[in-house]
Write an enzyme that holds these catalytic residues in place. Structure first.
Site, PDB file in Angstrom:
ATOM      1  N   ASP A   1      -2.513 -10.481  -1.721  1.00  0.00           N
ATOM      2  CA  ASP A   1      -3.022  -9.760  -0.737  1.00  0.00           C
ATOM      3  C   ASP A   1      -4.615 -10.138  -1.502  1.00  0.00           C
ATOM      4  OD1 ASP A   1      -2.114  -8.757   2.129  1.00  0.00           O
ATOM      5  OD2 ASP A   1      -4.051  -7.568   1.136  1.00  0.00           O
TER       6      ASP A   1
ATOM      7  N   ASP B   1      -4.172 -12.627   4.371  1.00  0.00           N
ATOM      8  CA  ASP B   1      -5.970 -12.083   4.759  1.00  0.00           C
ATOM      9  C   ASP B   1      -6.765 -12.701   3.686  1.00  0.00           C
ATOM     10  OD1 ASP B   1      -4.409 -10.274   2.559  1.00  0.00           O
ATOM     11  OD2 ASP B   1      -4.635  -9.006   4.239  1.00  0.00           O
TER      12      ASP B   1
ATOM     13  N   HIS C   1      -6.096  -7.478  -0.281  1.00  0.00           N
ATOM     14  CA  HIS C   1      -6.515  -6.226  -0.175  1.00  0.00           C
ATOM     15  C   HIS C   1      -6.038  -5.845  -2.203  1.00  0.00           C
ATOM     16  CE1 HIS C   1      -6.578  -6.163   4.015  1.00  0.00           C
ATOM     17  NE2 HIS C   1      -7.551  -5.642   3.864  1.00  0.00           N
TER      18      HIS C   1
ATOM     19  N   HIS D   1       0.486  -0.857  -0.066  1.00  0.00           N
ATOM     20  CA  HIS D   1       0.035  -0.061  -0.149  1.00  0.00           C
ATOM     21  C   HIS D   1       0.758   1.444  -0.099  1.00  0.00           C
ATOM     22  CE1 HIS D   1      -3.582  -2.355   0.259  1.00  0.00           C
ATOM     23  NE2 HIS D   1      -2.940  -2.876   1.519  1.00  0.00           N
TER      24      HIS D   1
END
Ligand code: SP5
Ligand code: ZN
Length: 316
Positions: A169, A258, A171, A135
């Site tokens: 991931d 995740d 996200h 990120h």
């Protein structure tokens, strides 16, 4: 398989995040990486090594100098606990701690060391980096990330040949996408939750395909919430086709757990054994690979999820 790990990450221990009006315990904690390390250290085929040191120039090939200096200076003055930065920050989830700069720098060195080992002939190396990185944008921290470990490793590898980044991931890796959005020598392919309802809430839509020379070299695949292995693998097959078409010399895998069904912040339904199936499918690419750890927050099963995923590679 070599696992690049440093205990410096322990000095970065976020306490809380602000989420939808509540102060909640932070999930990106030192135990995450410690639990993976202890699961791997007793397995055959895994060897844990320290990161090598790198000058600032690798970090600065991705991040702005003023951002790096800000992070270093600001973390120095945190005495205990945490506070939020006033500049270069995307959200209320990513605090400054006393150890954040050093830990993030060391996490990047883990990824760089893994890249160097691959250039020296290893077929696959795992960077057990923490804090995560995907990120982090050129000039901002966000989503628990400060420096973009996978992007720094990819940039390093790109000097020697074309690089594909596969980001699995939960996200969307907004930082990695932003960094390589206008480039065609680094392909970015990501599978993630719908950004309408999941972090980072701004990028990761399928219409985002790159810009300028990079047009057609970013691919975003949205995976529906509650997806199980079957649905996930159907989408993964399409993502892997894009990578095959690109024919890269190196693969950088941004790996998040995740996507696990018990993850406290994810929304997919993958099981521990599914991670072995997913890694087998990725492994079929047969490209020299740097695996970089990103998210994954259900600590009791992180060790077995990592072992399930990585054991498929360790047989290579
Ligand atoms: C690297 C990575 O996986 N970063 C994810 C950042 C997502 N943070 C936003 C979601 C915050 C949810 N926190 C609520 C915890 C409730 N137990
Ligand atoms: Zn994540």
């Amino acid at each position: 398989m070599l696992v690049v790990y440093s205990d410096i990450h322990e000095t970065h221990a976020p306490v809380y995040e602000l989420y939808e009006g509540n102060v909640v315990q932070h999930v990106e904690v030192p135990d995450r990486v410690e639990t993976i390390r202890s699961a791997l250290k007793d397995l055959p085929n895994f060897e844990i090594v320290e990161p090598r040191s790198f000058s600032d120039s690798e970090l600065l090939s991705i991040h702005e100098n003023r951002y790096k200096n800000y992070l270093r200076a600001q973390t120095k003055s945190v005495r205990s606990g945490q506070r939020f930065a006033s500049l270069y920050i995307q959200d209320s989830y990513t605090p400054l701690t006393k150890g954040a700069y050093k830990a993030a720098r060391s996490a990047a060195e883990c990824a760089l060391t893994a890249a160097q080992l691959v250039l020296e002939g290893s077929t696959v190396v795992y960077a057990l980096s923490r804090p995560p990185g995907h990120h982090a944008e050129t000039e901002s921290m966000g989503g628990y990330c400060y420096f973009n470990n996978a992007a720094i490793a990819s940039e390093y590898l790109s000097k020697k040949g074309k690089v594909a980044i596969l980001d699995i991931d939960f996200h969307h890796g907004n930082g990695t996408q932003q960094i390589f959005y206008d480039r065609r020598d680094v392909l970015y392919v990501s599978l993630h939750a719908d950004p309408t309802t999941s972090f980072p809430y701004k990028t990761g839509f399928s219409g985002e395909v790159g810009v300028g020379a990079g047009e057609g070299y970013t691919h975003n695949f949205i995976v529906p919430n509650d997806s199980t292995l079957l649905g996930y693998q159907e989408i993964l097959t399409k993502a892997l086709d894009k990578i095959r078409q690109y024919n890269p010399a190196y693969l950088v895998l941004s790996l998040g757990f995740d996507t696990y069904h018990r993850d406290p912040i994810g929304g997919f339904s993958l099981q521990t054994s599914d991670f072995a199936r997913i890694s087998r499918q990725i492994n079929e690419l047969e490209i020299p690979t740097v695996i970089v750890q990103e998210g994954g927050y259900f600590i009791p099963d992180l060790g077995s999820n990592a072992a399930a995923f990585l054991s498929e590679y360790a047989r290579r």
